[in-house]
Design a protein around this motif. Structure first.
Motif, short mmCIF file in Angstrom:
data_model
loop_
_atom_site.label_atom_id
_atom_site.label_comp_id
_atom_site.label_asym_id
_atom_site.label_seq_id
_atom_site.Cartn_x
_atom_site.Cartn_y
_atom_site.Cartn_z
N HIS A 124 54.01 54.87 48.53
CA HIS A 124 54.97 54.52 49.58
C HIS A 124 55.76 53.31 49.12
CE1 HIS A 124 52.16 51.24 50.56
NE2 HIS A 124 51.23 52.16 50.41
N GLU A 125 56.85 53.05 49.79
CA GLU A 125 57.61 51.85 49.52
C GLU A 125 56.78 50.64 49.91
OE1 GLU A 125 60.64 51.52 48.04
OE2 GLU A 125 60.48 53.67 47.70
N GLY A 126 57.08 49.51 49.34
CA GLY A 126 56.41 48.30 49.77
C GLY A 126 55.70 47.58 48.65
N VAL A 147 38.14 48.61 37.84
CA VAL A 147 37.09 48.08 38.70
C VAL A 147 37.40 46.60 38.87
CG1 VAL A 147 34.63 47.62 38.97
CG2 VAL A 147 35.39 49.80 38.01
N VAL A 148 37.55 46.18 40.13
CA VAL A 148 37.94 44.82 40.46
C VAL A 148 36.75 44.13 41.13
CG1 VAL A 148 39.67 43.41 41.62
CG2 VAL A 148 40.28 45.72 40.86
N ALA A 149 36.34 43.00 40.56
CA ALA A 149 35.14 42.29 41.04
C ALA A 149 35.49 41.25 42.09
CB ALA A 149 34.44 41.62 39.85
N ALA A 150 34.46 40.79 42.80
CA ALA A 150 34.63 39.72 43.79
C ALA A 150 35.29 38.52 43.11
CB ALA A 150 33.29 39.32 44.38
N GLY A 151 36.28 37.94 43.79
CA GLY A 151 37.00 36.78 43.25
C GLY A 151 38.24 37.15 42.48
N GLU A 152 38.49 38.46 42.29
CA GLU A 152 39.70 38.89 41.58
C GLU A 152 40.73 39.41 42.57
OE1 GLU A 152 38.48 40.31 37.21
OE2 GLU A 152 37.83 41.72 38.78
N ALA A 153 42.00 39.25 42.20
CA ALA A 153 43.11 39.72 43.03
C ALA A 153 43.92 40.75 42.27
CB ALA A 153 43.99 38.54 43.43
N VAL A 154 44.61 41.60 43.02
CA VAL A 154 45.43 42.67 42.44
C VAL A 154 46.78 42.68 43.14
CG1 VAL A 154 45.69 45.19 42.30
CG2 VAL A 154 43.47 44.13 41.84
N GLU A 155 47.85 42.84 42.35
CA GLU A 155 49.18 43.14 42.87
C GLU A 155 49.54 44.52 42.31
OE1 GLU A 155 52.04 39.43 43.43
OE2 GLU A 155 51.39 39.68 41.34
N LEU A 156 50.14 45.36 43.15
CA LEU A 156 50.48 46.68 42.64
C LEU A 156 51.79 47.18 43.23
CD1 LEU A 156 49.11 49.44 44.64
CD2 LEU A 156 47.58 47.50 44.61
N ASP A 157 52.42 48.05 42.45
CA ASP A 157 53.63 48.73 42.89
C ASP A 157 53.16 49.92 43.71
OD1 ASP A 157 55.90 50.26 43.24
OD2 ASP A 157 56.52 50.16 41.14
N THR A 158 53.39 49.88 45.01
CA THR A 158 52.85 50.91 45.90
C THR A 158 53.61 52.23 45.80
OG1 THR A 158 54.18 50.06 47.73
CG2 THR A 158 51.90 49.24 47.53
N ARG A 159 54.67 52.26 44.99
CA ARG A 159 55.34 53.55 44.74
C ARG A 159 54.52 54.40 43.77
NH1 ARG A 159 60.90 51.04 43.05
NH2 ARG A 159 59.34 49.79 42.00
N THR A 160 53.59 53.76 43.05
CA THR A 160 52.67 54.49 42.17
C THR A 160 51.51 55.00 43.02
OG1 THR A 160 53.21 52.99 40.35
CG2 THR A 160 51.20 54.30 40.13
N PRO A 161 51.20 56.31 42.93
CA PRO A 161 50.07 56.83 43.73
C PRO A 161 48.81 56.00 43.46
CG PRO A 161 51.28 58.62 42.70
CD PRO A 161 51.82 57.34 42.11
N HIS A 162 48.12 55.63 44.55
CA HIS A 162 46.96 54.77 44.42
C HIS A 162 45.89 55.11 45.46
CE1 HIS A 162 49.75 52.89 47.26
NE2 HIS A 162 48.69 52.37 47.86
N TRP A 163 44.65 54.74 45.11
CA TRP A 163 43.51 54.91 46.00
C TRP A 163 42.58 53.74 45.76
CZ3 TRP A 163 38.26 55.24 45.09
CH2 TRP A 163 37.47 55.61 46.19
N ILE A 164 41.96 53.24 46.84
CA ILE A 164 41.06 52.10 46.74
C ILE A 164 39.76 52.44 47.47
CG2 ILE A 164 40.74 49.65 47.30
CD1 ILE A 164 43.86 49.49 47.48
#
Length: 191
Positions: A124-126, A147-164
Motif C-alpha cells: 500500500h502507499e505510505g 529476523v529483527v531482534a528486540a531493540g532493532e528498528a525497521v523502515e520500509l517502503d510499504t509499496r513492496t509486499p510485506h508481512w510481519i
C-alpha cells in the motif's frame, strides 16, 4: 444550553468529514458500517443536521476515536492516553495516539509463530516503521526474509509486499507508526 454549545456542535460536521476522508471511506461505506444513511451522514458533515448521541456513538466506534474527540470536549487536564487494546486479525493492537489522520502510533502484539491468522503480504502507499520491544519479528519484504531482534528498528517502503509476524514460539511486541494508508491496510476489517 450554555454559551458556546452551538459553536461546538457546528464543528462536529467538519471533524466527521476529516475523519472519514482520512480513512478514505465513502459516505456509502460509512453508512454500511454505522447503520446511518448516507444522506444523514452528508447532512451531519455539512452542518445541516445537528448531531445526536445516537448518531455520534456509532461514528466514534467506526472511526476508532473517543466520543469526546468528536465533539471536542474540553480537556480534563490529564494528558495520558487511556489504552484500549483491540483484537484484530489475531493481533492485539493498542492505540498510543488519539489524533485522527496523519501518523499514528500503536503497540502491536504478534501471536507466537505458527498461530497467525494469515500470512498474506500487503502492499500500500505510505511509510512503514517499527521498533521491536520484545521477542523477535519475522519480516518478509518482497522475496527477502529478515529476523529483527528486540531493540532493532525497521523502515520500509510499504509499496513492496510485506508481512510481519513473530519469529519465535512466543509473542513479539512492536511499537509501530502508521500513516492513514497503512492504518487502513493493517487495522481495518477486510471489506
Amino acid at each position: 444550553m450554555t454559551a458556546g454549545v452551538p459553536d461546538v456542535l457546528a464543528e462536529v460536521g467538519p471533524r466527521l468529514k476529516r475523519l472519514r476522508t482520512a480513512r478514505g471511506a465513502t459516505l456509502a461505506a460509512l453508512a454500511a458500517d454505522t447503520g446511518l444513511t448516507a444522506s444523514t451522514l452528508s447532512r451531519l458533515e455539512n452542518g445541516r443536521l445537528r448531531p445526536t448521541l445516537e448518531q455520534l456513538l456509532p461514528l466514534a466506534r467506526v472511526h476508532r476515536v473517543p466520543l469526546d474527540e468528536l465533539v471536542a470536549a474540553p480537556a480534563t487536564g490529564d494528558p495520558r492516553i487511556h489504552l484500549r487494546p483491540v483484537r484484530h486479525a489475531g493481533l492485539t493492537v493498542v492505540p498510543l495516539t488519539r489524533r485522527p489522520g496523519g501518523v499514528r502510533a500503536y503497540k502491536v502484539v504478534y501471536p507466537p509463530a505458527g498461530h497467525e491468522s494469515t500470512r498474506v503480504r500487503q502492499a500500500h502507499e505510505g511509510y512503514g516503521w517499527f521498533y521491536v520491544l520484545s521477542g523477535r519479528v519475522r519480516l518478509v519484504l518482497g522475496d527477502v526474509e529478515h529476523v529483527v531482534a528486540a531493540g532493532e528498528a525497521v523502515e520500509l517502503d510499504t509499496r513492496t509486499p510485506h508481512w510481519i509476524g513473530s519469529a519465535d514460539p512466543r509473542a513479539a511486541e512492536v511499537l509501530t507508526l502508521f500513516g492513514p494508508q497503512g492504518e487502513r491496510a493493517h487495522l481495518t476489517a477486510p471489506g
